[in-house]
Scaffold this active site. Structure first.
Site, PDB file in Angstrom:
ATOM      1  N   ASN A  31      40.604  39.320  47.501  1.00 54.24           N
ATOM      2  CA  ASN A  31      40.727  39.089  46.063  1.00 54.24           C
ATOM      3  C   ASN A  31      41.072  40.394  45.358  1.00 54.24           C
ATOM      4  O   ASN A  31      40.670  41.472  45.764  1.00 54.24           O
ATOM      5  CB  ASN A  31      39.436  38.487  45.494  1.00 54.24           C
ATOM      6  CG  ASN A  31      38.445  39.536  45.042  1.00 54.24           C
ATOM      7  OD1 ASN A  31      38.537  40.063  43.929  1.00 54.24           O
ATOM      8  ND2 ASN A  31      37.488  39.880  45.912  1.00 54.24           N
ATOM      9  N   CYS A  75      34.736  51.891  41.706  1.00 51.33           N
ATOM     10  CA  CYS A  75      35.756  51.937  40.663  1.00 51.33           C
ATOM     11  C   CYS A  75      36.310  53.350  40.589  1.00 51.33           C
ATOM     12  O   CYS A  75      35.589  54.319  40.875  1.00 51.33           O
ATOM     13  CB  CYS A  75      35.161  51.549  39.304  1.00 51.33           C
ATOM     14  SG  CYS A  75      34.467  49.894  39.234  1.00 51.33           S
ATOM     15  N   THR A 119      31.105  34.832  49.048  1.00 56.99           N
ATOM     16  CA  THR A 119      32.300  34.013  49.255  1.00 56.99           C
ATOM     17  C   THR A 119      31.981  32.584  49.665  1.00 56.99           C
ATOM     18  O   THR A 119      32.682  31.638  49.270  1.00 56.99           O
ATOM     19  CB  THR A 119      33.195  34.682  50.317  1.00 56.99           C
ATOM     20  OG1 THR A 119      33.557  35.997  49.857  1.00 56.99           O
ATOM     21  CG2 THR A 119      34.465  33.889  50.559  1.00 56.99           C
TER      22      THR A 119
END
Length: 389
Positions: free
Chosen positions: A140, A201, A337
């Site tokens: 993803n 990040c 998931t």
């Protein structure tokens, strides 16, 4: 004046507004406690409270639902007043904000909900395509699409405050300042039980280097957020590193209350014509059963060098996966998931874990924690036998 803080406990009662740590709870003395001192021996594998090795109990009809789990203590103490009713959480990004599943899942029977990644300002996310299936999982590249912290508080916090299940807000940012500001806005909001830092990040102040892959950067952002809040603080580890141990120790020293492991692995898929990568952002995060061995390794290594709780994430699809993660040191797991295929899985795992504890004759799942850990902290996987000639 700030709104009074609310940390949901296993009983559904708010904890003290000052968030002083709960009194130490009696834990099984036989469950191994991770330690940073690699010279000290670890405790023996789990035994029954009488000191004898655990043996399966006589077969009984499995009890189901909340009533059936009452004879087994599945609670997990994460400190600062945050007591989870059970060790089955739902992972960030896979359960939305919880309200999306309210009609099909008994959300109050979950251990906790980790909501979608939340940033300071709204984000539209990455270009499409964003998701693709892979053998044993999915890639993803959502790109942290979210409405921003203020909108999240306005839209969801009142609902969370009515639930018994603790809601932990996953926080992301591009700088230390971003993380701190998002956290400050969440501080004191009723319905928010804790913070989970997504430090995978890019740090714009360090040329785009991820906070999660550098011990110094990971410690810096953790310490800054710790100063900004007295909410329980979880920090999510990245598997995309050579040695997780110094990073885990740095995060613990910086004030984290718990670690969550792991975030996704970086990967790509190729478009059908094989002229370019498939995902619009090229790179995506791999999750699902394919990543479980990596998650087990990270939890195994981190659990040996920190004293704070470790919560496992990565490929949980059945009870056997939960038991494997407990064996390598996790005190709880997050289901991710697999929820897309079966949203009811997490609640079912709560019942199945209670039944398993009953079957092997233990009163708490904590007696199953760490049974596969070595008595002394071992070498990192980078020095493992698989790399020797």
């Amino acid at each position: 004046m700030k709104a009074k803080r609310r940390v949901v406990t296993a009983t559904g009662r708010p904890a003290s507004a000052r968030r002083t740590p709960a009194p130490p709870r009696s834990r099984p003395t036989t469950a191994p406690a991770p330690t940073r001192d690699t010279t000290r021996p670890r405790a023996e594998p789990a035994q029954s409270r009488s000191g004898a090795p655990t043996r399966p109990a006589a077969p009984t009809r499995p009890a189901t639902g909340a009533e059936g789990a009452r004879d087994i203590d599945l609670s997990v103490d994460l400190g600062r007043g945050l007591l989870l009713p059970n060790p089955i959480l739902v992972a960030s990004g896979t359960f939305g904000y919880g309200v999306e599943y309210g009609d099909v899942v008994e959300v109050d029977r979950l251990g906790a909900i980790c909501c979608k990644g939340t940033t300071l300002k709204a984000r539209i996310g990455n270009p499409t395509p964003r998701v693709t299936e892979t053998p044993g999982g999915m890639l993803n590249s959502i790109g942290l699409q979210n409405p921003g912290v203020d909108a999240v508080i306005e839209k969801y916090a009142k609902t969370w405050a009515r639930w018994k299940v603790p809601v932990i807000v996953n926080v992301a940012g591009e700088s230390v300042r971003d993380y701190v500001e998002v956290t400050r806005r969440l501080e004191g909001v009723p319905g928010i039980a804790g913070i989970e830092l997504n430090i995978s990040c890019p740090n714009v102040g360090a040329g785009g280097l991820q906070f999660a892959i550098d011990a110094g950067a990971a410690a810096e952002v953790t310490a800054a957020v710790r100063r900004a809040t007295d909410l329980p603080l979880l920090v999510k580890l990245s598997p995309n590193v050579a040695d997780i141990r110094p990073i885990a120790r740095a995060i613990e020293d910086a004030g984290a209350d718990a670690l969550t492991a792991i975030n996704t692995l970086s990967g790509i898929a190729v478009a059908p014509g094989r002229t370019k990568p498939l995902l619009g952002n090229i790179y995506g995060g791999l999750s699902g059963p394919a990543v479980k061995p990596v998650a087990l390794r990270i939890v195994y290594e981190a659990s040996q060098v920190v004293k704070i709780p470790v919560i496992a994430i990565g490929g949980v699809t059945e009870l056997a996966d939960v038991l494997d993660f407990l064996a390598v040191g996790a005190v709880a797991v997050q289901v991710g998931t697999a929820i897309f295929a079966d949203p009811t899985l997490p609640v079912r795992l709560v019942d199945e874990l209670a039944a398993e504890c009953r079957r092997v004759g233990v009163r708490t799942h904590l007696e199953l924690v760490g049974t596969a850990l070595p008595k002394r902290a071992g070498a990192p996987s980078a020095k493992g036998v698989e790399y020797r000639p």
